[in-house]
Design a protein around this motif. Structure first.
Motif, PDB file in Angstrom:
ATOM      1  N   THR A 404       0.828  -1.202   0.000  1.00 47.00           N
ATOM      2  CA  THR A 404       0.000   0.000   0.000  1.00 47.00           C
ATOM      3  C   THR A 404       0.865   1.257   0.000  1.00 47.00           C
ATOM      4  O   THR A 404       0.656   2.191  -0.772  1.00 47.00           O
ATOM      5  CB  THR A 404      -0.928   0.018   1.226  1.00 47.00           C
ATOM      6  N   LYS A 405       1.863   1.287   0.885  1.00 42.49           N
ATOM      7  CA  LYS A 405       2.755   2.434   0.997  1.00 42.49           C
ATOM      8  C   LYS A 405       4.205   1.954   0.927  1.00 42.49           C
ATOM      9  O   LYS A 405       4.518   0.808   1.221  1.00 42.49           O
ATOM     10  CB  LYS A 405       2.525   3.166   2.318  1.00 42.49           C
ATOM     11  N   ASN A 406       5.082   2.872   0.549  1.00 47.53           N
ATOM     12  CA  ASN A 406       6.516   2.561   0.484  1.00 47.53           C
ATOM     13  C   ASN A 406       6.776   1.281  -0.305  1.00 47.53           C
ATOM     14  O   ASN A 406       7.532   0.399   0.126  1.00 47.53           O
ATOM     15  CB  ASN A 406       7.092   2.448   1.904  1.00 47.53           C
ATOM     16  N   ASP A 407       6.134   1.206  -1.450  1.00 48.01           N
ATOM     17  CA  ASP A 407       6.235  -0.001  -2.284  1.00 48.01           C
ATOM     18  C   ASP A 407       7.477   0.121  -3.169  1.00 48.01           C
ATOM     19  O   ASP A 407       7.409   0.501  -4.336  1.00 48.01           O
ATOM     20  CB  ASP A 407       4.973  -0.151  -3.136  1.00 48.01           C
ATOM     21  N   SER A 408       8.631  -0.225  -2.606  1.00 50.95           N
ATOM     22  CA  SER A 408       9.891  -0.048  -3.334  1.00 50.95           C
ATOM     23  C   SER A 408      10.010  -0.983  -4.532  1.00 50.95           C
ATOM     24  O   SER A 408      10.786  -0.709  -5.452  1.00 50.95           O
ATOM     25  CB  SER A 408      11.075  -0.280  -2.388  1.00 50.95           C
ATOM     26  N   PRO A 426      -3.500  -3.962  -2.860  1.00 50.59           N
ATOM     27  CA  PRO A 426      -2.208  -4.609  -3.113  1.00 50.59           C
ATOM     28  C   PRO A 426      -2.138  -5.996  -2.476  1.00 50.59           C
ATOM     29  O   PRO A 426      -2.942  -6.347  -1.598  1.00 50.59           O
ATOM     30  CB  PRO A 426      -1.210  -3.654  -2.459  1.00 50.59           C
ATOM     31  N   LEU A 427      -1.152  -6.753  -2.887  1.00 49.08           N
ATOM     32  CA  LEU A 427      -0.987  -8.113  -2.378  1.00 49.08           C
ATOM     33  C   LEU A 427      -0.888  -8.139  -0.865  1.00 49.08           C
ATOM     34  O   LEU A 427      -1.492  -9.006  -0.219  1.00 49.08           O
ATOM     35  CB  LEU A 427       0.270  -8.737  -2.997  1.00 49.08           C
ATOM     36  N   SER A 428      -0.143  -7.207  -0.272  1.00 49.50           N
ATOM     37  CA  SER A 428       0.049  -7.225   1.184  1.00 49.50           C
ATOM     38  C   SER A 428      -1.273  -7.132   1.926  1.00 49.50           C
ATOM     39  O   SER A 428      -1.435  -7.713   3.013  1.00 49.50           O
ATOM     40  CB  SER A 428       0.971  -6.077   1.609  1.00 49.50           C
ATOM     41  N   VAL A 429      -2.231  -6.407   1.365  1.00 48.98           N
ATOM     42  CA  VAL A 429      -3.556  -6.282   1.978  1.00 48.98           C
ATOM     43  C   VAL A 429      -4.358  -7.560   1.752  1.00 48.98           C
ATOM     44  O   VAL A 429      -5.001  -8.091   2.670  1.00 48.98           O
ATOM     45  CB  VAL A 429      -4.302  -5.065   1.403  1.00 48.98           C
ATOM     46  N   GLN A 430      -4.307  -8.063   0.548  1.00 52.61           N
ATOM     47  CA  GLN A 430      -5.117  -9.232   0.206  1.00 52.61           C
ATOM     48  C   GLN A 430      -4.653 -10.493   0.933  1.00 52.61           C
ATOM     49  O   GLN A 430      -5.462 -11.380   1.218  1.00 52.61           O
ATOM     50  CB  GLN A 430      -5.102  -9.451  -1.302  1.00 52.61           C
ATOM     51  N   ARG A 431      -3.374 -10.578   1.218  1.00 57.82           N
ATOM     52  CA  ARG A 431      -2.874 -11.742   1.967  1.00 57.82           C
ATOM     53  C   ARG A 431      -3.590 -11.904   3.298  1.00 57.82           C
ATOM     54  O   ARG A 431      -3.824 -13.018   3.761  1.00 57.82           O
ATOM     55  CB  ARG A 431      -1.377 -11.587   2.219  1.00 57.82           C
TER      56      ARG A 431
END
Length: 533
Positions: A404-408, A426-431
């Protein structure tokens, strides 16, 4: 019936700890080549060095993610040097595009992928090359050594035959197939675009060059196979027999370099046109089946299904199941070892979510159908997180959303139109969300991979006297399961499911059953087996 209800209740308890809600810890069996493959556009996937462009090192860092998802192979869109962002016009068949990294980076990627039992299939673009390829630059001279590596014809003769222009096709909007060179009477042929001159496979020397390119990547570098772009166009349509013969020869050659080589071809055509190509490939993308799955979900009913009075009469026309079986018969007539390659959409088509006008339940249902049918399914990067996109092509190849944020790791080579964190999680949220489209894909892939019958089983369609239900059995080695998809926006109450009463898998925890009725929620899927005696 009481015993069946008890089994049903136990299944629901099991579902409370299903793959939808926990990380699977057990190892998964290897199913290659009857496995799920993940298509990657490297430019948009993962950026390791902050230059805004996806690269091989970034892709290597995400191999654990692909292993988590459960895929067993990746198909890489072109990685060779090219003047275009998409890289389907290759300027050096022996190199890696500098934006993507080095050959050493790629060999590290291969090693890391193979350690995770992930095969690597690279796009090999041999129907045409770039107009900047040294062969073509030389061929522009009328006495050039490589002139005959390309297709040339006199303009007057082309006009006399009425072939100066061509019609648009499903895989090409180009109509200007013959291209002038300043100061010359001869024109060169390019099916897709003037920047992609077609190669001349009537030239034996050119053929040997191409075979050596295949040898290099298979034996020296170590890829597991190739996706062959534009395989239908090696020769014009009126020379179909020459086309089939070439690919048969190509396959034979590649097998001398690597006996277990996997070759999947893009022959964008209907089944009768596709089928003879099977003799030259391990697999072909099943375009008819893809369209059938998508249209079945879009329309909310089995295509051309005939309703019968008896609930268990096998349908004999229409539907994805019928198309799969028809294609299986047609392909294996030419190649008994053929692997039916299934998919929903790819990098040349509008994305699944946008096709369904961002209706997530329909997108999930399409995935459910794809991953419960036989064959070797392919998924397009980002499909598993519900990425969106409508043509032109750049907008169906937008950057993958990792955080979501700081997606390097998110690439920045283009400003996304459809895929921002405001509209796509984003994937990090959906996980973390058991109901996400990511976890939907993951649970289906894991279930399929754990099940021999879902991986290898034959399919037979079942009529449940309702064209809003797609039902079929999968059978393998004496084991049979029943799969039911609710295509509608309404709960479906289904009778006469005996002897299938034990739930193996469902996409919904809201499945309910009374004494003789199974209630399947909208757009959901259930897989049942016979209880063991």
């Amino acid at each position: 019936m009481r015993a069946n209800l008890w089994l049903f209740s136990m299944a629901l308890i099991t579902l409370a700890c299903s793959p939808m809600e926990k990380e699977l810890k057990e190892s998964l069996p290897d199913r290659w080549p009857n496995a799920v493959t993940y298509e990657i556009f490297v430019q948009s996937f993962a950026d390791s060095d902050g230059d805004g462009i996806g690269d091989i090192k970034g892709m290597t860092s995400k191999l654990d993610y692909l292993q988590e998802l459960g895929v067993e192979a990746v198909w890489l869109m072109p990685i060779n040097p090219s003047p275009s962002y998409h890289k389907y016009d290759v300027s050096d068949y022996y190199g890696i595009h500098s934006d993507y990294g080095t050959m050493e980076d790629f060999q590290e990627f291969l090693e890391e992928a193979h350690q995770r039992h992930i095969k690597v299939i690279m796009d090999l673009v041999i129907n045409h090359c770039s107009k900047l390829h040294p062969w073509f630059l030389n061929a522009l001279k009328e006495d050039g050594e490589y002139r005959d590596y390309f297709v040339w014809a006199d303009k007057a003769g082309i006009e006399a035959e009425g072939n100066l222009l061509k019609a648009k096709t499903g895989d090409s909007d180009n109509i200007h197939q013959w291209n002038e060179v300043s100061g010359q009477d001869e024109l060169y042929f390019s099916f897709f675009w003037s920047g992609m001159p077609d190669l001349n496979y009537d030239n034996p020397k050119l053929r040997e060059e191409i075979y050596e390119i295949g040898n290099f990547w298979l034996t020296k570098i170590g890829v597991d196979g190739f996706r062959l772009d534009a395989a239908k166009h090696i020769y014009p349509d009126h020379r179909a027999a020459d086309n089939h013969a070439f690919w048969k020869e190509f396959k034979t050659k590649m097998e001398t370099y690597k006996p277990e080589v996997y070759l999947v071809g893009e022959v964008w055509a209907d089944l009768p046109t596709q089928a003879p190509f099977a003799q030259g490939f391990s697999a072909l993308f099943n375009f008819d089946l893809a369209f059938s799955i998508m249209e079945t979900v879009k329309n909310g009913q089995v295509v051309s299904a005939t309703i019968h009075e008896h609930a268990w009469k096998v349908l004999d026309e229409g539907s994805p199941v019928t198309l799969f079986n028809e294609s299986e018969k047609a392909f294996k007539q030419y190649n008994p070892d053929f692997i039916n390659t299934t998919f929903l959409t790819n990098h040349d088509q509008n994305r699944v979510m946008s096709f369904f006008e961002n209706h997530e339940k329909k997108a999930k249902l399409a995935a459910s159908i794809l991953l419960t049918l036989p064959g070797a399914p392919y998924i397009y990067y980002g499909e598993e997180i519900g990425m969106r996109g409508l043509k032109p092509d750049e907008l169906i190849r937008e950057p993958f959303l990792w955080e979501t944020k700081n997606d390097s790791m998110r690439t920045q080579w283009m400003e996304p139109t459809y895929n921002t964190t405001n509209v796509v999680a984003p994937l990090s949220v959906q996980r973390k969300d058991s109901g996400s489209i990511f976890n939907h894909y993951k649970s289906l892939i894991h279930f399929r991979r754990k099940s021999a019958v879902m991986t290898y089983g034959e399919v037979e369609q079942i009529d449940l006297a309702n064209d809003e239900l797609l039902a079929f059995t999968r059978s393998h080695a004496g084991d049979t399961v029943l799969v039911v998809h609710n295509l509608s926006s309404r709960v479906k109450r289904i009778r006469q499911l005996e002897p299938y009463s034990l739930i193996l898998f469902t996409t919904s925890k809201k499945v309910r059953q009374t004494a003789d009725v199974l209630a399947l929620p909208p757009y959901q899927t259930i897989i049942l087996s016979k209880p063991q005696k």
